[in-house]
Design a protein around this motif. Structure first.
Motif, PDB file in Angstrom:
ATOM      1  N   ILE A 147      -5.889   8.936  15.243  1.00  0.00           N
ATOM      2  CA  ILE A 147      -4.930   8.015  15.851  1.00  0.00           C
ATOM      3  C   ILE A 147      -4.660   8.374  17.300  1.00  0.00           C
ATOM      4  CG2 ILE A 147      -2.509   7.266  15.741  1.00  0.00           C
ATOM      5  CD1 ILE A 147      -2.762   7.650  12.665  1.00  0.00           C
ATOM      6  N   VAL A 148      -4.666   9.673  17.579  1.00  0.00           N
ATOM      7  CA  VAL A 148      -4.337  10.160  18.923  1.00  0.00           C
ATOM      8  C   VAL A 148      -5.481   9.949  19.917  1.00  0.00           C
ATOM      9  CG1 VAL A 148      -3.900  12.274  20.232  1.00  0.00           C
ATOM     10  CG2 VAL A 148      -2.675  11.862  18.088  1.00  0.00           C
ATOM     11  N   LYS A 149      -6.708  10.076  19.452  1.00  0.00           N
ATOM     12  CA  LYS A 149      -7.861  10.064  20.349  1.00  0.00           C
ATOM     13  C   LYS A 149      -7.913   8.810  21.223  1.00  0.00           C
ATOM     14  CE  LYS A 149     -12.826  10.991  20.402  1.00  0.00           C
ATOM     15  NZ  LYS A 149     -14.016  11.308  19.573  1.00  0.00           N
ATOM     16  N   GLY A 150      -8.052   9.049  22.539  1.00  0.00           N
ATOM     17  CA  GLY A 150      -8.145   7.942  23.487  1.00  0.00           C
ATOM     18  C   GLY A 150      -6.809   7.366  23.893  1.00  0.00           C
ATOM     19  N   ASN A 151      -5.726   7.901  23.355  1.00  0.00           N
ATOM     20  CA  ASN A 151      -4.380   7.419  23.693  1.00  0.00           C
ATOM     21  C   ASN A 151      -3.590   8.514  24.392  1.00  0.00           C
ATOM     22  OD1 ASN A 151      -4.383   4.689  22.426  1.00  0.00           O
ATOM     23  ND2 ASN A 151      -4.744   5.872  20.552  1.00  0.00           N
ATOM     24  N   HIS A 152      -2.339   8.216  24.729  1.00  0.00           N
ATOM     25  CA  HIS A 152      -1.518   9.214  25.389  1.00  0.00           C
ATOM     26  C   HIS A 152      -0.104   9.177  24.838  1.00  0.00           C
ATOM     27  CE1 HIS A 152       0.271  11.754  28.517  1.00  0.00           C
ATOM     28  NE2 HIS A 152      -0.975  12.134  28.782  1.00  0.00           N
ATOM     29  N   VAL A 153       0.492  10.356  24.762  1.00  0.00           N
ATOM     30  CA  VAL A 153       1.856  10.479  24.262  1.00  0.00           C
ATOM     31  C   VAL A 153       2.807   9.671  25.133  1.00  0.00           C
ATOM     32  CG1 VAL A 153       3.762  12.115  23.925  1.00  0.00           C
ATOM     33  CG2 VAL A 153       1.445  12.748  23.227  1.00  0.00           C
ATOM     34  N   HIS A 154       3.718   8.962  24.495  1.00  0.00           N
ATOM     35  CA  HIS A 154       4.702   8.130  25.198  1.00  0.00           C
ATOM     36  C   HIS A 154       5.546   8.995  26.135  1.00  0.00           C
ATOM     37  CE1 HIS A 154       8.241   5.532  25.740  1.00  0.00           C
ATOM     38  NE2 HIS A 154       7.429   4.524  25.437  1.00  0.00           N
ATOM     39  N   PRO A 155       5.930   8.486  27.298  1.00  0.00           N
ATOM     40  CA  PRO A 155       6.697   9.280  28.275  1.00  0.00           C
ATOM     41  C   PRO A 155       8.006   9.847  27.736  1.00  0.00           C
ATOM     42  CG  PRO A 155       5.896   7.250  29.269  1.00  0.00           C
ATOM     43  CD  PRO A 155       5.575   7.154  27.824  1.00  0.00           C
ATOM     44  N   ASN A 156       8.597   9.199  26.743  1.00  0.00           N
ATOM     45  CA  ASN A 156       9.876   9.668  26.209  1.00  0.00           C
ATOM     46  C   ASN A 156       9.733  10.730  25.111  1.00  0.00           C
ATOM     47  OD1 ASN A 156      11.080   7.799  27.887  1.00  0.00           O
ATOM     48  ND2 ASN A 156      11.346   6.259  26.283  1.00  0.00           N
ATOM     49  N   ILE A 157       8.504  11.075  24.777  1.00  0.00           N
ATOM     50  CA  ILE A 157       8.252  11.953  23.632  1.00  0.00           C
ATOM     51  C   ILE A 157       7.746  13.328  24.064  1.00  0.00           C
ATOM     52  CG2 ILE A 157       6.842  12.295  21.550  1.00  0.00           C
ATOM     53  CD1 ILE A 157       8.876  10.115  21.166  1.00  0.00           C
ATOM     54  N   THR A 158       8.307  14.372  23.453  1.00  0.00           N
ATOM     55  CA  THR A 158       7.747  15.717  23.496  1.00  0.00           C
ATOM     56  C   THR A 158       7.023  15.927  22.181  1.00  0.00           C
ATOM     57  OG1 THR A 158       9.514  16.581  24.913  1.00  0.00           O
ATOM     58  CG2 THR A 158       8.237  18.188  23.636  1.00  0.00           C
ATOM     59  N   ALA A 159       5.725  16.111  22.228  1.00  0.00           N
ATOM     60  CA  ALA A 159       4.927  16.206  21.000  1.00  0.00           C
ATOM     61  C   ALA A 159       4.222  17.549  20.934  1.00  0.00           C
ATOM     62  CB  ALA A 159       3.905  15.073  20.946  1.00  0.00           C
ATOM     63  N   ILE A 160       4.352  18.218  19.794  1.00  0.00           N
ATOM     64  CA  ILE A 160       3.682  19.507  19.629  1.00  0.00           C
ATOM     65  C   ILE A 160       2.873  19.526  18.332  1.00  0.00           C
ATOM     66  CG2 ILE A 160       5.536  20.639  20.916  1.00  0.00           C
ATOM     67  CD1 ILE A 160       6.349  22.038  18.334  1.00  0.00           C
TER      68      ILE A 160
END
Length: 456
Positions: free
Chosen positions: A350-363
């Motif tokens: 799901i993540v591949k080719g996309n980017h984390v939303h600016p409001n999200i800290t993702a670990i």
């Protein structure tokens, strides 16, 4: 009369005691970590006792370890617990999967990955989610610190045999629905106490079709249903998983015994629950225990008691809202529930080719170094990092607030962990339990979305 799988394993380990009374069980494997073992070791010292079976005792470091700069432990209590376990392991001759070692990781992942966890064993650990190992056809359960000391000294434990509850799960899982959704749905439907006093045996065609990683996810959360034990019949999937692992050197000799570990056709269960997953939807919790959850598209329920009222107030939500209305700030991919390689693979799609939303800290926190190394060999770390996730070292991490990884107060977190209690991920943290796929999709979109529409 036939026996259940649980009965067979239990009876094989009884050393003393009558049916209906507390019975003395022999313990095949004792796993320990830094939080619940120090007092138990000290008890041995005070009484001048030795560790009965150091060869059946294995230690790892997980709850307190930092996942960034792992050897820089700033919290004094955390550092004390870690160094104390290291010293105790040395003093008492216990094998430790130490900081930075190839096998170090969350205790409930280290056991299966090393081959220590095997069908038919009794397995204990000073941690409630020890039920995870039941996915292998083992009787595995969490114990308290005084019980840890009892096992240290005697390699036995007094226990009262529970009743048997069969959860028969059938049907094909829809696209975008996973093992995490199965167990969350069961807890939502039947409550956080429906398993109290029972050993839960998960059966059915759905269970047989699951990977070992997925089976472990379900057994891991048996404790959240009020049960002490979750168990599944070992089969070819189990045997293939165990085969070739470092501590599975007795594999060929044991497999004939393992194949006898099943519930007889005429076994009597005290209670039976049936579930068809064919129409199951992705699950999201809205409240402060795993029972407080809904299907993704279902509005949050009306307030029925003071517990609901308190939960809504703590979570900053209202009845009638939906999961998609939650303003997320954090996404956590990790924990002993969902930090295995299959979980990271699913999320990476799901993540591949996309980017984390600016409001999200993702670990992303792999549950063990074994998983971390395998994921990196597959290039998954690059997929996550290029998308804006933080790629961490293994440990319990943000599942619980005992290490530097915590959710800020008042912030909503999409989490693949097992508990959404008040303060579990940090003071005032607001936790929503979901599958890895749901968490990954939320990281990209900044809020919960129907992962069934995301997956191609």
């Amino acid at each position: 009369m036939g026996q259940t799988l649980f009965d067979k394993v239990w009876d094989k380990h009884v050393l003393h005691g009558n049916v209906g009374d507390p019975q003395l069980l022999y313990i095949d494997l004792h796993l320990i970590h830094e939080v619940t073992s120090p007092q138990a070791f000290e008890g041995l010292r005070i009484q001048n006792r030795r560790l009965r079976r150091p060869d059946l005792t294995f230690a790892t470091l997980d709850h307190n370890v930092p996942t960034v700069d792992i050897f820089n432990i700033k919290d004094e209590i955390a550092n004390k617990q870690i160094t104390t376990l290291q010293k105790n392991a040395k003093d008492f001759g216990v094998h430790i999967f130490d900081m930075g070692s190839d096998e170090q990781g969350i205790v409930h992942m280290v056991g299966p990955e090393t081959g220590l966890t095997q069908p038919g064993k009794t397995i204990v650990c000073g941690d409630s989610h020890t039920a995870t190992h039941g996915a292998f056809g083992a009787i595995a359960f969490g114990i308290g610190t005084s019980e840890v000391e009892h096992v240290f000294a005697t390699q036995t434990l007094w226990q009262t045999k529970p009743k048997n509850l069969k959860i028969d799960i059938n049907g094909k899982l829809p696209k975008g629905v996973y093992a995490k959704d199965i167990i969350l749905y069961l807890i939502n439907q039947y409550g956080v106490d429906f398993g109290t006093g029972y050993a839960l045996e998960f059966t059915g065609e759905t269970i047989k079709s699951l990977s070992m990683e997925a089976r472990m996810t379900i057994c891991n959360m048996a404790i959240e249903a009020g049960a002490k034990y979750g168990i599944m019949q070992p089969d070819e999937t189990t045997f293939e998983y165990v085969k070739g692992r470092p501590y599975a050197d007795n594999f060929e000799r044991s497999i004939s015994e393992w194949k006898q570990l099943y519930s007889d056709k005429d076994a009597i269960f005290d209670k039976v629950i049936e579930m068809d997953v064919s129409e199951l939807e992705p699950q999201v919790t809205w409240g402060t225990n795993p029972e407080m959850g809904v299907n993704f598209n279902t509005p949050f329920p009306e307030i029925k008691d003071s517990n609901d009222e308190r939960a809504y107030q703590y979570m900053g939500l209202e009845p009638g809202q939906k999961a998609e209305d939650i303003e997320l700030g954090y996404v956590f991919l990790g924990s002993c529930t969902n930090a295995r390689i299959t979980d990271l693979i699913e999320a990476s799609h799901i993540v591949k080719g996309n980017h984390v939303h600016p409001n999200i800290t993702a670990i992303v926190v792999p549950g063990s170094r074994t998983v971390k190394k395998e994921a990196e060999s597959m290039g998954l770390d690059k997929v996550f990092k290029e998308a804006g996730f933080e790629w961490r070292e293994p440990g319990c991490s943000m599942c619980l607030g005992m290490n530097p990884d915590q959710v800020p107060e008042g912030v909503h977190c999409a989490s693949t962990s097992n508990r959404n209690f008040e303060g579990r991920q940090g003071k005032g943290a607001r936790t929503h339990l979901v599958s890895p796929a749901m968490a990954a999709a939320a990281a990209i979109n900044g809020r919960f979305v129907d992962v069934r529409k995301v997956i191609v």
